[in-house]
Design a protein around this motif. Structure first.
Motif, PDB file in Angstrom:
ATOM      1  N   GLY A   1      46.418  56.667  44.386  1.00 16.20           N
ATOM      2  CA  GLY A   1      46.042  57.247  43.000  1.00 16.20           C
ATOM      3  C   GLY A   1      45.920  58.910  43.568  1.00 16.20           C
ATOM      4  O   GLY A   1      45.349  59.569  42.587  1.00 16.20           O
ATOM      5  N   LEU A   2      46.134  59.444  44.692  1.00 16.14           N
ATOM      6  CA  LEU A   2      46.165  60.824  44.938  1.00 16.14           C
ATOM      7  C   LEU A   2      47.406  61.366  45.174  1.00 16.14           C
ATOM      8  O   LEU A   2      47.851  61.741  46.210  1.00 16.14           O
ATOM      9  CB  LEU A   2      45.161  60.864  46.277  1.00 16.14           C
ATOM     10  CG  LEU A   2      43.828  60.334  46.129  1.00 16.14           C
ATOM     11  CD1 LEU A   2      43.298  60.058  47.372  1.00 16.14           C
ATOM     12  CD2 LEU A   2      42.968  60.880  45.326  1.00 16.14           C
ATOM     13  N   GLY A   3      48.051  61.884  44.107  1.00 17.42           N
ATOM     14  CA  GLY A   3      49.382  62.449  44.102  1.00 17.42           C
ATOM     15  C   GLY A   3      49.545  63.748  43.421  1.00 17.42           C
ATOM     16  O   GLY A   3      50.483  64.553  43.372  1.00 17.42           O
TER      17      GLY A   3
ATOM     18  N   VAL B   1      54.611  66.307  53.353  1.00 20.29           N
ATOM     19  CA  VAL B   1      53.555  65.379  52.616  1.00 20.29           C
ATOM     20  C   VAL B   1      54.036  64.009  52.487  1.00 20.29           C
ATOM     21  O   VAL B   1      55.293  63.782  51.951  1.00 20.29           O
ATOM     22  CB  VAL B   1      53.197  66.282  51.261  1.00 20.29           C
ATOM     23  CG1 VAL B   1      52.250  65.143  50.613  1.00 20.29           C
ATOM     24  CG2 VAL B   1      52.721  67.432  51.365  1.00 20.29           C
ATOM     25  N   MET B   2      53.257  63.109  52.821  1.00 22.74           N
ATOM     26  CA  MET B   2      53.507  61.776  52.478  1.00 22.74           C
ATOM     27  C   MET B   2      53.148  61.365  51.110  1.00 22.74           C
ATOM     28  O   MET B   2      51.765  61.305  50.912  1.00 22.74           O
ATOM     29  CB  MET B   2      52.893  60.724  53.543  1.00 22.74           C
ATOM     30  CG  MET B   2      53.667  60.712  54.980  1.00 22.74           C
ATOM     31  SD  MET B   2      52.633  59.469  55.882  1.00 22.74           S
ATOM     32  CE  MET B   2      53.394  57.991  55.003  1.00 22.74           C
ATOM     33  N   GLN B   3      53.596  61.214  50.259  1.00 16.15           N
ATOM     34  CA  GLN B   3      53.528  60.677  48.910  1.00 16.15           C
ATOM     35  C   GLN B   3      53.305  59.213  48.715  1.00 16.15           C
ATOM     36  O   GLN B   3      54.295  58.577  48.384  1.00 16.15           O
ATOM     37  CB  GLN B   3      54.412  61.510  47.470  1.00 16.15           C
ATOM     38  CG  GLN B   3      53.674  60.991  46.245  1.00 16.15           C
ATOM     39  CD  GLN B   3      54.599  61.803  45.405  1.00 16.15           C
ATOM     40  OE1 GLN B   3      55.820  61.953  45.604  1.00 16.15           O
ATOM     41  NE2 GLN B   3      54.107  61.971  44.168  1.00 16.15           N
ATOM     42  N   GLY B   4      52.450  58.489  49.196  1.00 10.96           N
ATOM     43  CA  GLY B   4      52.369  57.108  49.275  1.00 10.96           C
ATOM     44  C   GLY B   4      52.278  56.706  50.724  1.00 10.96           C
ATOM     45  O   GLY B   4      53.016  57.448  51.775  1.00 10.96           O
ATOM     46  N   ARG B   5      51.505  56.187  51.229  1.00  9.64           N
ATOM     47  CA  ARG B   5      51.363  55.550  52.831  1.00  9.64           C
ATOM     48  C   ARG B   5      51.655  54.317  52.854  1.00  9.64           C
ATOM     49  O   ARG B   5      51.790  53.406  52.014  1.00  9.64           O
ATOM     50  CB  ARG B   5      49.750  56.095  53.074  1.00  9.64           C
ATOM     51  CG  ARG B   5      48.765  55.353  52.676  1.00  9.64           C
ATOM     52  CD  ARG B   5      47.790  55.138  53.321  1.00  9.64           C
ATOM     53  NE  ARG B   5      47.150  56.107  54.369  1.00  9.64           N
ATOM     54  CZ  ARG B   5      46.268  56.759  53.700  1.00  9.64           C
ATOM     55  NH1 ARG B   5      45.674  56.772  52.663  1.00  9.64           N
ATOM     56  NH2 ARG B   5      45.714  57.642  54.700  1.00  9.64           N
ATOM     57  N   PHE B   6      51.667  53.721  54.196  1.00 10.98           N
ATOM     58  CA  PHE B   6      51.887  52.380  54.320  1.00 10.98           C
ATOM     59  C   PHE B   6      50.491  51.656  54.887  1.00 10.98           C
ATOM     60  O   PHE B   6      49.496  52.274  55.562  1.00 10.98           O
ATOM     61  CB  PHE B   6      52.855  52.153  55.522  1.00 10.98           C
ATOM     62  CG  PHE B   6      54.146  52.924  55.271  1.00 10.98           C
ATOM     63  CD1 PHE B   6      54.921  52.572  54.007  1.00 10.98           C
ATOM     64  CD2 PHE B   6      54.245  54.057  55.835  1.00 10.98           C
ATOM     65  CE1 PHE B   6      56.172  53.069  53.792  1.00 10.98           C
ATOM     66  CE2 PHE B   6      55.394  54.816  55.356  1.00 10.98           C
ATOM     67  CZ  PHE B   6      56.593  54.374  54.419  1.00 10.98           C
ATOM     68  N   HIS B   7      50.326  50.303  54.595  1.00 11.87           N
ATOM     69  CA  HIS B   7      49.076  49.581  54.764  1.00 11.87           C
ATOM     70  C   HIS B   7      49.368  48.325  55.624  1.00 11.87           C
ATOM     71  O   HIS B   7      50.621  47.532  55.381  1.00 11.87           O
ATOM     72  CB  HIS B   7      48.638  49.182  53.586  1.00 11.87           C
ATOM     73  CG  HIS B   7      48.002  50.156  52.784  1.00 11.87           C
ATOM     74  ND1 HIS B   7      49.119  50.787  51.779  1.00 11.87           N
ATOM     75  CD2 HIS B   7      46.992  50.866  52.440  1.00 11.87           C
ATOM     76  CE1 HIS B   7      48.501  51.743  51.241  1.00 11.87           C
ATOM     77  NE2 HIS B   7      47.146  51.939  51.435  1.00 11.87           N
ATOM     78  N   LEU B   8      48.526  47.996  56.454  1.00 10.98           N
ATOM     79  CA  LEU B   8      48.630  46.536  56.972  1.00 10.98           C
ATOM     80  C   LEU B   8      49.018  45.419  55.989  1.00 10.98           C
ATOM     81  O   LEU B   8      49.592  44.414  56.081  1.00 10.98           O
ATOM     82  CB  LEU B   8      47.594  46.203  58.041  1.00 10.98           C
ATOM     83  CG  LEU B   8      47.077  46.597  59.461  1.00 10.98           C
ATOM     84  CD1 LEU B   8      45.977  46.059  60.084  1.00 10.98           C
ATOM     85  CD2 LEU B   8      48.623  46.289  59.985  1.00 10.98           C
TER      86      LEU B   8
END
Length: 270
Positions: A29-31, A75-82
Protein backbone atom coordinates in the motif's frame (compact mmCIF):
# COMPACT_ATOMS: atom_id res chain seq x y z
CA UNK A 1 24.25 -16.94 -6.92
CA UNK A 2 27.30 -14.81 -7.76
CA UNK A 3 26.78 -15.60 -11.46
CA UNK A 4 23.09 -14.66 -11.24
CA UNK A 5 23.90 -11.40 -9.44
CA UNK A 6 26.40 -10.43 -12.13
CA UNK A 7 23.91 -11.24 -14.92
CA UNK A 8 21.12 -9.22 -13.33
CA UNK A 9 23.40 -6.27 -12.53
CA UNK A 10 24.80 -6.14 -16.05
CA UNK A 11 21.26 -6.20 -17.50
CA UNK A 12 20.17 -3.26 -15.32
CA UNK A 13 23.34 -1.28 -16.00
CA UNK A 14 22.72 -1.72 -19.72
CA UNK A 15 19.19 -0.39 -19.13
CA UNK A 16 20.67 2.76 -17.59
CA UNK A 17 20.67 2.02 -13.86
CA UNK A 18 23.89 3.96 -13.29
CA UNK A 19 25.45 4.19 -9.81
CA UNK A 20 22.38 4.70 -7.61
CA UNK A 21 23.22 6.09 -4.17
CA UNK A 22 20.14 5.01 -2.22
CA UNK A 23 17.90 1.95 -2.43
CA UNK A 24 14.26 2.07 -1.28
CA UNK A 25 11.86 -0.84 -0.71
CA UNK A 26 8.18 0.15 -0.71
CA UNK A 27 5.83 -2.08 1.27
CA UNK A 28 2.16 -2.97 0.98
CA UNK A 29 0.00 0.00 0.00
CA UNK A 30 3.03 2.29 -0.06
CA UNK A 31 3.53 3.43 -3.64
CA UNK A 32 2.91 7.19 -3.55
CA UNK A 33 6.62 7.95 -3.19
CA UNK A 34 6.98 7.08 -6.89
CA UNK A 35 5.08 10.30 -7.71
CA UNK A 36 7.90 12.28 -6.09
CA UNK A 37 10.66 10.73 -8.24
CA UNK A 38 11.99 12.05 -11.53
CA UNK A 39 11.89 8.66 -13.23
CA UNK A 40 14.72 7.87 -15.64
CA UNK A 41 14.15 4.14 -16.16
CA UNK A 42 11.67 1.53 -14.96
CA UNK A 43 11.67 -2.20 -15.59
CA UNK A 44 9.00 -4.76 -14.65
CA UNK A 45 10.34 -7.52 -12.42
CA UNK A 46 9.30 -10.19 -14.92
CA UNK A 47 11.65 -8.64 -17.50
CA UNK A 48 14.71 -8.73 -15.21
CA UNK A 49 16.89 -11.86 -15.50
CA UNK A 50 16.89 -14.06 -12.35
CA UNK A 51 14.44 -11.74 -10.54
CA UNK A 52 11.42 -13.09 -8.69
CA UNK A 53 8.00 -11.80 -9.85
CA UNK A 54 5.57 -10.09 -7.48
CA UNK A 55 2.40 -12.16 -7.15
CA UNK A 56 0.43 -10.03 -4.67
CA UNK A 57 -2.28 -8.03 -6.42
CA UNK A 58 -1.50 -4.76 -4.61
CA UNK A 59 2.22 -4.92 -5.33
CA UNK A 60 3.16 -3.26 -8.62
CA UNK A 61 6.29 -5.25 -9.41
CA UNK A 62 8.64 -2.66 -10.90
CA UNK A 63 12.22 -1.59 -10.32
CA UNK A 64 12.48 2.16 -10.76
CA UNK A 65 15.59 4.30 -11.24
CA UNK A 66 15.50 8.07 -10.98
CA UNK A 67 16.27 11.24 -9.04
CA UNK A 68 14.78 12.07 -5.64
CA UNK A 69 15.90 15.18 -3.74
CA UNK A 70 18.96 15.42 -5.98
CA UNK A 71 20.10 11.84 -5.33
CA UNK A 72 20.08 8.84 -7.66
CA UNK A 73 17.73 6.23 -6.23
CA UNK A 74 16.65 2.71 -7.15
CA UNK A 75 13.21 1.82 -5.84
CA UNK A 76 11.41 -1.48 -5.47
CA UNK A 77 7.75 -0.77 -6.13
CA UNK A 78 6.50 -3.98 -4.57
CA UNK A 79 8.52 -6.52 -2.61
CA UNK A 80 8.59 -10.30 -2.24
CA UNK A 81 7.36 -12.40 0.68
CA UNK A 82 7.85 -15.90 2.00
CA UNK A 83 4.07 -16.37 1.87
CA UNK A 84 4.15 -16.10 -1.92
CA UNK A 85 6.14 -19.33 -2.02
CA UNK A 86 9.58 -17.78 -2.44
CA UNK A 87 12.70 -18.77 -0.54
CA UNK A 88 14.44 -16.33 1.77
CA UNK A 89 17.19 -16.08 -0.84
CA UNK A 90 14.60 -15.04 -3.46
CA UNK A 91 13.04 -12.49 -1.12
CA UNK A 92 16.40 -10.80 -0.50
CA UNK A 93 17.89 -11.12 -3.99
CA UNK A 94 16.93 -7.52 -4.92
CA UNK A 95 18.90 -6.18 -1.93
CA UNK A 96 22.02 -7.90 -3.26
CA UNK A 97 21.34 -6.42 -6.71
CA UNK A 98 20.87 -2.87 -5.40
CA UNK A 99 24.10 -3.24 -3.41
CA UNK A 100 25.93 -4.50 -6.50
CA UNK A 101 24.59 -1.53 -8.48
CA UNK A 102 26.28 0.71 -5.92
CA UNK A 103 23.81 1.90 -3.28
CA UNK A 104 25.35 3.16 -0.03
CA UNK A 105 22.13 3.26 2.03
CA UNK A 106 18.95 1.17 2.09
CA UNK A 107 15.58 2.53 3.27
CA UNK A 108 12.74 0.09 3.89
CA UNK A 109 9.04 0.61 4.51
CA UNK A 110 6.25 -1.76 5.46
CA UNK A 111 2.67 -1.91 6.65
CA UNK A 112 2.28 -3.59 10.01
CA UNK A 113 -0.11 -4.16 12.88
CA UNK A 114 0.32 -2.35 16.19
CA UNK A 115 0.86 -4.88 18.98
CA UNK A 116 1.79 -2.12 21.43
CA UNK A 117 -1.63 -0.71 22.31
CA UNK A 118 -0.13 2.73 22.97
CA UNK A 119 0.44 2.93 19.22
CA UNK A 120 -2.54 3.73 16.99
CA UNK A 121 -3.36 2.92 13.37
CA UNK A 122 -2.31 5.65 10.99
CA UNK A 123 0.85 6.37 12.99
CA UNK A 124 4.45 5.51 12.10
CA UNK A 125 7.01 3.40 13.91
CA UNK A 126 10.75 3.61 13.41
CA UNK A 127 12.10 0.09 13.71
CA UNK A 128 14.77 0.03 16.40
CA UNK A 129 15.16 -3.77 16.58
CA UNK A 130 13.41 -6.89 15.38
CA UNK A 131 12.41 -10.47 16.18
CA UNK A 132 12.73 -13.01 13.38
CA UNK A 133 9.82 -15.45 13.57
CA UNK A 134 10.03 -16.58 9.95
CA UNK A 135 11.70 -19.88 10.81
CA UNK A 136 14.84 -19.42 8.74
CA UNK A 137 17.66 -17.15 7.61
CA UNK A 138 18.46 -15.68 4.19
CA UNK A 139 22.12 -16.44 5.01
CA UNK A 140 21.58 -20.17 5.53
CA UNK A 141 22.86 -21.47 2.20
CA UNK A 142 26.01 -23.06 0.86
CA UNK A 143 28.61 -20.52 -0.26
CA UNK A 144 27.19 -17.54 1.64
CA UNK A 145 30.68 -16.70 2.92
CA UNK A 146 31.64 -15.69 -0.65
CA UNK A 147 29.18 -12.79 -0.39
CA UNK A 148 29.95 -11.63 3.16
CA UNK A 149 30.57 -12.89 6.69
CA UNK A 150 28.55 -16.04 7.42
CA UNK A 151 28.20 -15.11 11.11
CA UNK A 152 26.81 -11.63 10.57
CA UNK A 153 26.65 -9.43 13.67
CA UNK A 154 23.13 -8.21 14.48
CA UNK A 155 23.77 -6.25 17.68
CA UNK A 156 22.61 -3.04 15.94
CA UNK A 157 20.85 -4.08 12.71
CA UNK A 158 19.30 -0.63 12.10
CA UNK A 159 21.78 2.19 11.51
CA UNK A 160 21.90 4.33 14.64
CA UNK A 161 22.95 7.53 12.88
CA UNK A 162 20.20 7.28 10.26
CA UNK A 163 17.65 6.56 12.99
CA UNK A 164 18.77 9.68 14.89
CA UNK A 165 18.31 11.74 11.74
CA UNK A 166 14.81 10.32 11.20
CA UNK A 167 13.81 11.13 14.78
CA UNK A 168 14.99 14.73 14.33
CA UNK A 169 13.16 15.05 11.00
CA UNK A 170 9.97 13.72 12.60
CA UNK A 171 10.19 16.31 15.40
CA UNK A 172 10.87 19.14 12.93
CA UNK A 173 7.81 18.15 10.87
CA UNK A 174 5.43 17.40 13.76
CA UNK A 175 5.25 13.72 12.83
CA UNK A 176 4.38 11.28 15.60
CA UNK A 177 7.14 8.71 15.08
CA UNK A 178 7.17 5.87 17.60
CA UNK A 179 10.26 3.72 18.08
CA UNK A 180 9.89 0.00 18.62
CA UNK A 181 10.51 -3.66 17.90
CA UNK A 182 9.12 -5.29 14.75
CA UNK A 183 8.29 -9.00 14.71
CA UNK A 184 8.33 -10.70 11.31
CA UNK A 185 6.10 -13.74 10.78
CA UNK A 186 5.51 -15.90 7.70
CA UNK A 187 1.80 -15.24 7.07
CA UNK A 188 -0.24 -14.86 4.96
CA UNK A 189 -2.90 -15.53 7.60
CA UNK A 190 -3.31 -12.87 10.25
CA UNK A 191 -2.58 -13.62 13.90
CA UNK A 192 -4.86 -15.21 16.47
CA UNK A 193 -5.66 -13.55 19.79
CA UNK A 194 -3.21 -15.90 21.53
CA UNK A 195 -0.50 -15.05 19.00
CA UNK A 196 -0.96 -11.31 19.58
CA UNK A 197 -0.63 -11.90 23.32
CA UNK A 198 2.52 -13.94 22.72
CA UNK A 199 4.00 -11.19 20.51
CA UNK A 200 3.39 -8.64 23.25
CA UNK A 201 4.97 -10.87 25.90
CA UNK A 202 8.16 -11.39 23.88
CA UNK A 203 8.60 -7.65 23.34
CA UNK A 204 7.14 -6.89 19.90
CA UNK A 205 5.57 -3.48 19.29
CA UNK A 206 4.42 -4.27 15.75
CA UNK A 207 4.04 -7.34 13.55
CA UNK A 208 4.29 -7.90 9.81
CA UNK A 209 5.28 -10.42 7.15
CA UNK A 210 8.38 -8.82 5.62
CA UNK A 211 11.44 -6.61 6.18
CA UNK A 212 13.55 -8.75 8.51
CA UNK A 213 15.11 -10.88 5.72
CA UNK A 214 16.11 -7.73 3.82
CA UNK A 215 17.59 -6.20 6.98
CA UNK A 216 19.65 -9.34 7.66
CA UNK A 217 21.08 -9.28 4.13
CA UNK A 218 21.81 -5.54 4.32
CA UNK A 219 23.85 -6.23 7.47
CA UNK A 220 25.53 -9.17 5.71
CA UNK A 221 26.64 -6.67 3.04
CA UNK A 222 27.66 -3.97 5.58
CA UNK A 223 24.97 -1.77 4.03
CA UNK A 224 23.53 0.89 6.38
CA UNK A 225 19.77 0.40 6.63
CA UNK A 226 16.75 1.98 8.28
CA UNK A 227 13.10 0.93 8.27
CA UNK A 228 9.76 2.59 9.00
CA UNK A 229 6.46 0.80 9.63
CA UNK A 230 3.13 2.36 8.77
CA UNK A 231 0.77 1.03 11.44
CA UNK A 232 -2.41 0.00 9.66
CA UNK A 233 -4.40 -1.76 12.40
CA UNK A 234 -4.48 -2.23 16.15
CA UNK A 235 -3.93 -5.77 17.42
CA UNK A 236 -5.82 -5.83 20.70
CA UNK A 237 -6.44 -9.50 21.58
CA UNK A 238 -9.24 -8.58 23.99
CA UNK A 239 -11.14 -6.61 21.33
CA UNK A 240 -10.13 -8.33 18.12
CA UNK A 241 -12.30 -7.82 15.07
CA UNK A 242 -12.04 -9.52 11.65
CA UNK A 243 -9.42 -7.88 9.49
CA UNK A 244 -10.38 -6.21 6.21
CA UNK A 245 -7.32 -6.19 3.92
CA UNK A 246 -8.91 -3.38 1.90
CA UNK A 247 -9.04 -1.24 5.05
CA UNK A 248 -5.39 -2.03 5.80
CA UNK A 249 -4.33 -0.90 2.32
CA UNK A 250 -6.45 2.26 2.63
CA UNK A 251 -4.89 3.08 6.02
CA UNK A 252 -1.39 2.56 4.61
CA UNK A 253 -2.16 4.98 1.79
CA UNK A 254 -3.63 7.53 4.20
CA UNK A 255 -0.58 7.44 6.50
CA UNK A 256 2.01 7.28 3.72
CA UNK A 257 2.49 11.06 3.17
CA UNK A 258 4.23 11.34 6.55
CA UNK A 259 6.54 8.46 5.64
CA UNK A 260 7.31 10.17 2.32
CA UNK A 261 8.24 13.34 4.22
CA UNK A 262 10.62 11.36 6.45
CA UNK A 263 12.30 9.66 3.51
CA UNK A 264 12.57 12.80 1.35
CA UNK A 265 14.00 14.93 4.13
CA UNK A 266 16.44 12.16 5.06
CA UNK A 267 17.59 11.71 1.46
CA UNK A 268 18.35 15.46 1.27
CA UNK A 269 20.95 15.12 4.03
CA UNK A 270 22.42 11.68 3.32
Amino acid sequence: MIKYIEETTEFLQEKGFEKPEIGIILGTGLGQLIDEIEIIKEVSYNHIPNFPTATVEFHKGKLIYGILEGKKVVVMQGRFHLYEGYSLQDVTYPVRIMHKLGIKTLLVSNASGAVNLNFKKGELMLIDDHINLQGGSPLAFKGVEKLGSRFTDMSAPYDLEINKKLITIAKDNNINLHKGVYASVVGPQLETRAEYRYLGIIGADAVGMSTVPEIIVANHLDLPVAAVSVLTDECDPDNLKPVDIGEIIAMAEKAEPEMITLFKELIKIL
